[in-house]
Design a protein around this motif. Structure first.
Motif, short mmCIF file in Angstrom:
data_model
loop_
_atom_site.label_atom_id
_atom_site.label_comp_id
_atom_site.label_asym_id
_atom_site.label_seq_id
_atom_site.Cartn_x
_atom_site.Cartn_y
_atom_site.Cartn_z
N GLY A 78 6.47 -13.95 8.17
CA GLY A 78 6.20 -12.57 8.53
C GLY A 78 5.13 -12.41 9.58
N ILE A 79 4.62 -13.52 10.16
CA ILE A 79 3.59 -13.41 11.20
C ILE A 79 4.21 -12.83 12.46
N TYR B 17 -1.58 -10.40 12.69
CA TYR B 17 -0.71 -9.22 12.67
C TYR B 17 0.59 -9.59 11.96
N LYS B 18 1.02 -8.74 11.05
CA LYS B 18 2.28 -8.99 10.35
C LYS B 18 3.41 -8.21 11.01
N SER B 19 4.63 -8.65 10.77
CA SER B 19 5.79 -7.90 11.25
C SER B 19 6.00 -6.67 10.38
N ASP B 20 6.77 -5.72 10.86
CA ASP B 20 6.98 -4.47 10.13
C ASP B 20 7.59 -4.72 8.75
N SER B 21 8.45 -5.73 8.67
CA SER B 21 9.18 -5.96 7.42
C SER B 21 8.40 -6.80 6.42
N PHE C 102 1.87 -11.63 2.50
CA PHE C 102 1.41 -12.17 3.78
C PHE C 102 -0.02 -12.69 3.68
N THR C 103 -0.91 -11.85 3.16
CA THR C 103 -2.32 -12.24 3.07
C THR C 103 -2.54 -13.33 2.03
N LYS C 104 -1.68 -13.37 1.01
CA LYS C 104 -1.79 -14.43 0.00
C LYS C 104 -1.56 -15.80 0.65
N SER D 11 0.82 -1.21 0.00
CA SER D 11 0.00 0.00 0.00
C SER D 11 0.85 1.25 0.00
N LEU D 12 1.81 1.31 0.91
CA LEU D 12 2.68 2.48 1.05
C LEU D 12 4.12 2.01 1.15
N PRO D 13 5.08 2.88 0.85
CA PRO D 13 6.48 2.50 1.03
C PRO D 13 6.74 2.03 2.44
N ASN D 14 7.46 0.95 2.57
CA ASN D 14 7.77 0.40 3.88
C ASN D 14 8.73 1.33 4.61
N LYS D 15 8.41 1.63 5.83
CA LYS D 15 9.28 2.51 6.62
C LYS D 15 9.52 1.86 7.98
#
Length: 1008
Positions: free
Chosen positions: A161-162, A275-279, A285-287, A29-33
């Motif tokens: 990534g969970i 909930y996913k991890s930040d990275s 993940f949802t796939k 959705s947005l650039p990962n920060k």
């Protein structure tokens, strides 16, 4: 020109490379920060004041010297402490986490406090996947819970990534051993003695190894309490030597227990939040979750898997929408170019620059590890109208030169390309240079906008390379040998003649021209200013999930809350839109849940997915009022829209009251919250003291206790044993695993009188009641204690209604600042106004820096300071259209709009550079300033109008679109379209006027 094959091969390789890179780019959705926070979480079974004193303060003192620490916030609540460490820009959160772990190792906490957890993700993070499970064909909640524990949760834990999983509404097999206070007192026992006997007989542990004739075997000691009947018949020895069956001392209950209740559309369910991890990448993940669920649907046809929210669906829709808008923009730009050029071959040549430039940009994105998101896609879409500019200027000049020459060969193409190469190079570099000061913008806006800027910069630099290499080559192949070249000047004489007449008049009436332009500038700003709404980010039109937070009075039981929620669920499910369709597609109820693993019996969450045809925000306001109306005044109802793309509009308002005196903080909170509740511009008003808790205070009388040899610590230990719940973990009875607890039956400790009758054995051998040595009272206590940089504060928060968050925030702040607060209490504002002030200030600094930067570049390009100075006069007039377009469309001025103004700085000067560069070329061959201006104006009119029109029309789909990406791109596109329109029209007149004035002054000075 001599290496046609090489250039074609390179172009083909770049095309293939771009297609391949596109297939490898991740989507989000947005650039990962990186999250610039470190969280310290500690569980300690105590009220907030004790949590603060025994845990929070000690940890705060240890971490206050952390390198790169910006701010420390803490919340001490019932049995839980969370400390949030905000880091300075550029400090690695992962490195800081390791340092914090090292710093707090030596902190001495109470014995019953759990070891502090240091995390890079707090409890406030949001799940990206909401699933609801419910059974069909008679499948019970108990069976569904078993499948959840045995199959579904292990499956979800395997997802890459969970971060964590929450399950709401699942039950577990529980054995509760409820002690009888009367029986325990009768036999002279204590609760801790009984619990100790039970735990001692339930032991099952290895005792060591034994050697049997050379074979080593493990020796395990087990009690025989493997059935519930055996447990009830277990013998307990009293101090008097009596053997008593456990069922005479306690009631044993085997039940399916759940601390939360969940329903979906009125049916019992289990909610699962992932909930996913930040990275982790949201789409990937949802796939993985979707793939697991598809398998389970085949394996368990008698179960229903309903996805309430899937974070990737809206992302994919937004990405798809942005791509469609980009394609439509390219087609519209093609039509505009064809209208101006009146030549299919030339139009085709120019349009080659669009796909080739975008494909090269995709290669750059892959090499720079940039993802496909609404920011980078927005950059590509916005660049579509701009990437053809250089090619238009090149092909237009080539065409004009070919028309003038009797003998046409490739030298004409080379000459025509060389004539404009410096102008388009200078203009493109200038446009790219405006993005460099974005490094001055900190935080999330800087991170998000930087990827946008890099994408646009790559596209523009790619278009420059294409314009100087591929376009001349294609002109040689498709235009050079064309027998007849139609003269555009003959076809467009009316426009050219009209402009020439206007330019002559303006050059002859310089002062009047500048006055008219200035009046237009000042007048437009003066008229528009009162209507400008200021916001950090506008509302998203695609978000459809509403979260209603229902808060009942403290002490409300889970069962009572559940009955109330059933009525509210029915209200929402029965709601109908004007056309008769349901207002809500899904209604999910989570009773006892408050976005944390800890249960809150008096809280509940209602998730309602609004029908696509209805506006979510208006629907939310209407039904929040309906829900509040149907509840008693003691209930509070709060609401918000869950952002599907993770883009939350900054519409929060927080007024902080700082001081050490709790009574004064409470008084100040009541004053402030009462004023805020009266404001129609605010909703969801609440303060941190409003949710106060009742606390039982046992005040030990020192003189009375001393008579019996007791101390306050001994009283505490005894009372704790009477009311404590002992967790014996999971134990197997009758081949079923039960979570087992020992506790006092609530019937004996559910009021102050019964608590006062609790027996205490004294060191002198006398048994006394708690009432004999202490006074027992119920007192009010805060549910949470908030601190910032070790200073206590109270927070009064609200949601701002309407788009003008900046204006409303400032108005409310002024009203609150005028209040008379108790002495020693200071205040400050947080929320939207702070976000706006910080981001807007940094963006304005970036704009000013950009102007100086492009001026330096133009001075280096032109070799003098006069021409760039004249070109800069095109910038102010972009403000007329930029602000006007926002006001006319009703779009607020936000961070994306400001980025549009930043882009305008680079785009607007492009046309002026092309014009003045041609003027100076003509002056170098002997033309006078006036003749050079007139001839350059005529020759550059069409390319300037064409490039501006192509850029403007290519942005039109972004303005009219309704995808998720329009939250950011719409305001930006409006500013660029409006600003480029007015600046182009005025550039063609004002810049020549200023340039001739400068040249006249220079001539006069040279004669002195």
């Amino acid at each position: 020109m001599k290496n046609i094959s090489a250039i074609l091969i390179i172009a083909i390789m770049l095309t293939m490379g771009g297609i391949y890179s596109a297939s490898l780019l991740k989507i989000e959705s947005l650039p990962n920060k990186e999250n610039p926070f470190v969280y310290i979480q500690t569980v300690y079974p105590a009220p907030p004041e004790d949590v603060l004193k025994d845990v929070t303060k000690k940890l705060e003192e240890k971490v206050e010297g952390l390198d790169g620490l910006k701010k420390v916030n803490s919340v001490s609540s019932n049995s839980f402490s969370q400390i949030t460490l905000e880091l300075e820009e550029g400090v690695s959160a992962k490195d800081a986490k390791k340092e914090v772990e090292s710093l707090i190792q030596s902190v001495k906490l109470p014995a019953d406090a759990e070891k502090p957890k240091v995390l890079n993700q707090g409890v406030v993070s949001a799940p990206v996947y909401y699933l609801s499970l419910h059974g069909k064909d008679g499948v019970s909640q108990a069976e569904l819970s078993r499948l959840l524990d045995d199959v579904f949760l292990p499956g979800f834990r395997s997802i890459r990534g969970i971060e964590r999983i929450e399950s709401i509404g699942n039950s577990e097999a529980v054995v509760k051993i409820k002690l009888n206070a009367g029986a325990i007192n009768q036999y002279g026992l204590t609760p801790s003695q009984v619990a100790g006997y039970i735990e001692a007989w339930l032991v099952s542990k290895p005792a060591g190894d034994v050697d049997f004739k050379g074979s080593t075997e493990m020796l395990r000691v087990k009690g025989e309490l493997n059935t519930l009947y055996a447990l009830a018949s277990m013998k307990v020895t009293s101090p008097g030597g009596d053997l008593i069956d456990l069922n005479k001392l306690a009631k044993i209950e085997a039940i399916d227990d759940s601390k939360f209740i969940s329903r979906l559309n009125g049916l019992p369910a289990i909610a699962v939040h992932l909930y996913k991890s930040d990275s982790a990448n949201v789409v990937e993940f949802t796939k993985q979750a979707d793939q697991l669920i598809e398998v389970w649907k085949q394996q368990y046809p008698n179960l229903s898997f309903d996805i309430v929210i899937n974070g990737s669906i809206e992302i994919n829709k937004s990405v798809s929408g942005m791509i469609q808008e980009g394609i439509l923009g390219a087609l519209l730009a093609s039509v505009i170019i064809l209208v101006f050029l009146r030549n299919v071959r030339m139009t085709g040549i120019v349009l080659v620059s669009i796909p080739l430039s975008i494909l090269i940009t995709l290669i750059c994105m892959y090499l720079l590890n940039i993802t496909i998101n609404i920011m980078t896609l927005g950059g590509i879409v916005i660049a579509i109208g701009r990437v053809v500019d250089d090619s238009i200027v090149v092909i237009e000049n080539i065409y004009s030169q070919l028309q003038k020459k009797q003998e046409r060969d490739e030298s004409v193409i080379l000459l025509a390309t060389k004539q404009v190469s410096s102008a388009i190079t200078s203009s493109t570099i200038t446009t790219v240079a405006v993005f460099l000061p974005l490094g001055l913008v900190s935080g999330a806006p800087g991170t998000i906008l930087s990827q946008f800027a890099i994408t646009v910069a790559c596209a523009l630099m790619s278009s420059l390379v294409v314009a100087l290499t591929v376009i001349p080559l294609m002109a040689k192949l498709f235009v050079l040998r064309q027998k007849k070249l139609v003269s555009h000047e003959e076809q467009q004489g009316a426009r050219t003649t009209g402009y020439l007449r206007l330019l002559r008049w303006s050059l002859n009436h310089k002062i009047i021209t500048l006055l008219i332009a200035t009046v237009l500038l000042v007048g437009s700003i003066s008229v528009s200013a009162p209507f400008i709404q200021v916001v950090f980010l506008p509302d998203g039109e695609t978000d459809k999930t509403i979260s209603f937070d229902i808060q009942a009075p403290n002490g409300t039981s889970l069962a009572a809350m559940d009955e109330q929620m059933k009525q509210l669920e029915e209200l929402l499910r029965a709601a109908k839109a004007p056309m008769g369709e349901p207002v809500f597609n899904k209604v999910e109820s989570l009773v006892g849940y408050n976005w944390q693993e800890k249960d809150f019996p008096n809280r509940a969450i209602l998730l309602a997915v609004v029908n696509d045809s209805l506006p979510a925000r208006e629907t939310m306001k209407h039904y929040q009022a309906q829900i509040q109306y149907g509840l008693s005044k003691e209930f509070n109802v709060y609401s918000n829209i869950i952002p599907a793309l993770g883009i939350s509009p900054s519409n929060s308002f927080e007024y902080r009251l700082i001081g050490d005196d709790k009574a004064k903080l409470r008084e100040a909170s009541e004053i402030v919250s009462s004023v805020m509740k009266k404001s129609s511009s605010l909703s969801n008003v609440k303060d941190s003291f409003s949710d106060s808790n009742k606390e039982v205070e046992v005040r030990v009388d020192q003189n009375k206790a001393r008579l019996y040899g007791l101390t306050a610590a001994q009283v505490l230990q005894t009372v704790h044993s009477w009311i404590d719940e002992v967790d014996l973990n999971k134990i197997t009875f009758d081949n079923t695993e039960f979570q087992t607890y020992v506790e006092m039956d609530p019937l004996y400790v559910d009021d102050l009188k019964k608590l006062g009758e609790l027996k205490i054995k004294t060191p002198i051998g006398v048994t006394v009641s708690l009432n004999d040595i202490a006074k027992i009272n119920r007192v009010s206590a805060p549910t949470s204690i908030y601190r910032e940089n070790q200073q206590q504060y109270a927070a009064v928060t609200a949601t701002i209604n309407g788009q003008d968050t900046g204006g409303i925030s400032n108005k409310v702040t002024a009203e609150l600042d005028a209040l008379q607060l108790p002495g020693g209490i200071t205040s400050k504002v947080q929320g939207a106004s702070l976000d706006i002030a910080k981001a807007f200030g940094e963006m304005l600094i970036a704009m000013v820096t950009s102007i100086f930067l492009i001026y330096v570049i133009m001075v280096l390009s032109f070799g003098n300071a006069r021409a760039p100075f004249a070109i800069l006069f095109s910038l102010p007039f972009a403000t007329i259209g930029g602000i006007g377009s926002l006001v006319l469309s009703g779009e607020p001025l936000g961070i994306s709009s400001l980025f549009g103004f930043l882009m305008l700085i680079g785009i607007v000067v492009t046309n002026a550079i092309v014009l003045i560069d041609r003027v100076q070329q003509l002056q170098e061959v002997g033309a006078s300033t006036r003749d050079a201006l007139l001839e350059a104006g005529v020759s550059r009119l069409r390319p300037i109008m064409m490039t501006a029109a192509a850029t403007i029309i290519a942005l039109l789909p972004l303005v009219l679109g309704h995808g998720g990406g329009t939250v950011i791109s719409k305001g930006l596109a409006l500013v660029v379209m409006g600003g480029l329109t007015t600046s182009t029209l005025l550039t063609l007149v004002v810049v020549p006027v200023v340039y001739e004035m400068i040249e006249t002054i220079k001539a006069r000075l040279s004669r002195v």
